[in-house]
Design a protein around this motif. Structure first.
Motif, short mmCIF file in Angstrom:
data_model
loop_
_atom_site.label_atom_id
_atom_site.label_comp_id
_atom_site.label_asym_id
_atom_site.label_seq_id
_atom_site.Cartn_x
_atom_site.Cartn_y
_atom_site.Cartn_z
N GLY A 46 0.82 -1.20 0.00
CA GLY A 46 0.00 0.00 0.00
C GLY A 46 0.86 1.24 0.00
N LEU A 47 0.20 2.37 0.02
CA LEU A 47 0.92 3.63 0.04
C LEU A 47 0.02 4.69 0.66
CD1 LEU A 47 0.83 5.45 -3.39
CD2 LEU A 47 -0.70 3.58 -2.80
N VAL A 48 0.60 5.81 0.97
CA VAL A 48 -0.18 6.95 1.46
C VAL A 48 -0.04 8.09 0.49
CG1 VAL A 48 -0.41 8.67 3.27
CG2 VAL A 48 -0.06 6.30 3.88
N ILE A 49 -1.16 8.60 0.03
CA ILE A 49 -1.17 9.75 -0.86
C ILE A 49 -1.31 11.00 0.00
CG2 ILE A 49 -2.33 10.85 -2.80
CD1 ILE A 49 -3.47 8.05 -3.47
N PRO A 50 -0.31 11.88 0.00
CA PRO A 50 -0.38 13.09 0.83
C PRO A 50 -1.62 13.92 0.49
CG PRO A 50 1.81 12.79 -0.07
CD PRO A 50 0.94 11.81 -0.77
N ILE A 51 -2.09 14.65 1.45
CA ILE A 51 -3.31 15.42 1.27
C ILE A 51 -3.19 16.42 0.12
CG2 ILE A 51 -2.62 17.13 2.98
CD1 ILE A 51 -6.20 15.91 2.15
N TYR A 52 -1.96 16.95 -0.12
CA TYR A 52 -1.83 17.91 -1.21
C TYR A 52 -2.05 17.26 -2.57
CZ TYR A 52 3.03 16.17 -1.10
OH TYR A 52 4.15 15.38 -1.06
N GLY A 53 -1.93 15.92 -2.64
CA GLY A 53 -2.25 15.23 -3.89
C GLY A 53 -3.72 15.34 -4.24
N PHE A 54 -4.55 15.46 -3.21
CA PHE A 54 -5.99 15.62 -3.44
C PHE A 54 -6.37 17.09 -3.54
CE2 PHE A 54 -5.65 11.41 -1.60
CZ PHE A 54 -6.51 10.67 -2.39
N LEU A 55 -5.62 17.95 -2.88
CA LEU A 55 -5.95 19.37 -2.93
C LEU A 55 -5.47 20.04 -4.22
CD1 LEU A 55 -5.10 20.45 0.73
CD2 LEU A 55 -7.35 19.99 -0.24
N TYR A 56 -4.27 19.64 -4.67
CA TYR A 56 -3.66 20.32 -5.81
C TYR A 56 -3.37 19.40 -6.98
CZ TYR A 56 -2.89 23.53 -1.93
OH TYR A 56 -3.06 24.34 -0.84
N GLY A 57 -3.68 18.13 -6.87
CA GLY A 57 -3.42 17.18 -7.94
C GLY A 57 -4.39 17.35 -9.10
N PRO A 58 -4.29 16.46 -10.11
CA PRO A 58 -5.18 16.54 -11.28
C PRO A 58 -6.65 16.47 -10.87
CG PRO A 58 -3.40 14.97 -11.66
CD PRO A 58 -3.33 15.35 -10.21
#
Length: 216
Positions: A46-58
């Motif tokens: 598994g992995l952890v997607i940092p919150i900025y990946g959801f705030l500023y990602g595609p």
């Protein structure tokens, strides 16, 4: 079967589908090759997607409801010595409902990404490995598959990971020496989600040890 494309993307893990989706949405005739039966099958753990990946990602990730397991509100660091936990640090934490990121399991996440690429118009061929590159005048103009097919494209994107030999065969890089690569996944456990939630809650744990411990 078709053999000429604008773009060929090798690998349908994390990077390949994102590149294939972007190319397809730009109107490019895009082919994505994946050696396993299902995208993400070769990616474990598994992995952890940092919150900025959801705030500023595609936008397609931010608004696309990707398959995530649970929010991560704290990180627990443990130091191991002599086979025992000798120190634990819990200082990195966020009060709910705030979060540091979200835990995801690799296989369903990669499968979800590949599905987004095909819905954008990219063609996906599974059970197909790119084993060599086609070179003309010093440039990569296509790939050769494990079936002996010659597939040509204006652009070839290698997203097959560190062990993929295509970049080496294209002369872009040398083979990595063994000491330059760290492969550390020994076990991949499956647990019911309710057990994971009960044991770890909304945290993730790291176990750090000195090299002589032989664990990590």
């Amino acid at each position: 079967p078709k053999t000429d494309y604008d773009v060929i993307v090798v690998g349908a893990g994390f990077g390949g589908p994102v590149a294939a989706r972007k190319c397809a949405r730009a109107g490019l005739d895009t082919l994505m090759l994946e050696r396993s039966d299902v995208p993400g099958e070769k990616v474990v753990s598994g992995l952890v997607i940092p919150i900025y990946g959801f705030l500023y990602g595609p936008e397609f990730i931010r608004k696309g409801n990707p398959p995530i397991e649970r929010p991560i509100c704290s990180v627990v660091n443990r130091l191991v010595k002599g086979g025992r936990i000798v120190k634990t640090d819990r200082s990195l934490r966020m009060p709910r409902p705030f979060t540091l990121g979200y835990a995801a399991y690799c296989k369903p996440f990669c499968t979800w990404l590949a599905d987004r690429a095909t819905k954008a118009g990219a063609e996906l061929r599974t059970r197909t490995a790119a084993v060599d590159v086609i070179m003309e005048d010093g440039e990569v103009v296509g790939v050769v598959t494990d079936r002996g097919e010659e597939l040509r494209a204006r652009v070839v994107i290698d997203a097959g990971g560190t062990q993929n030999p295509l970049a080496i065969k294209a002369g872009i890089r040398r083979k990595y020496p063994p000491e330059a690569i760290e492969l550390y996944m020994l076990w991949d456990y499956e647990m019911p989600k309710r057990d994971v939630d009960e044991v770890f809650g909304h945290s993730m744990e790291f176990f750090h040890a000195y090299p002589e411990e032989g664990i990590g």
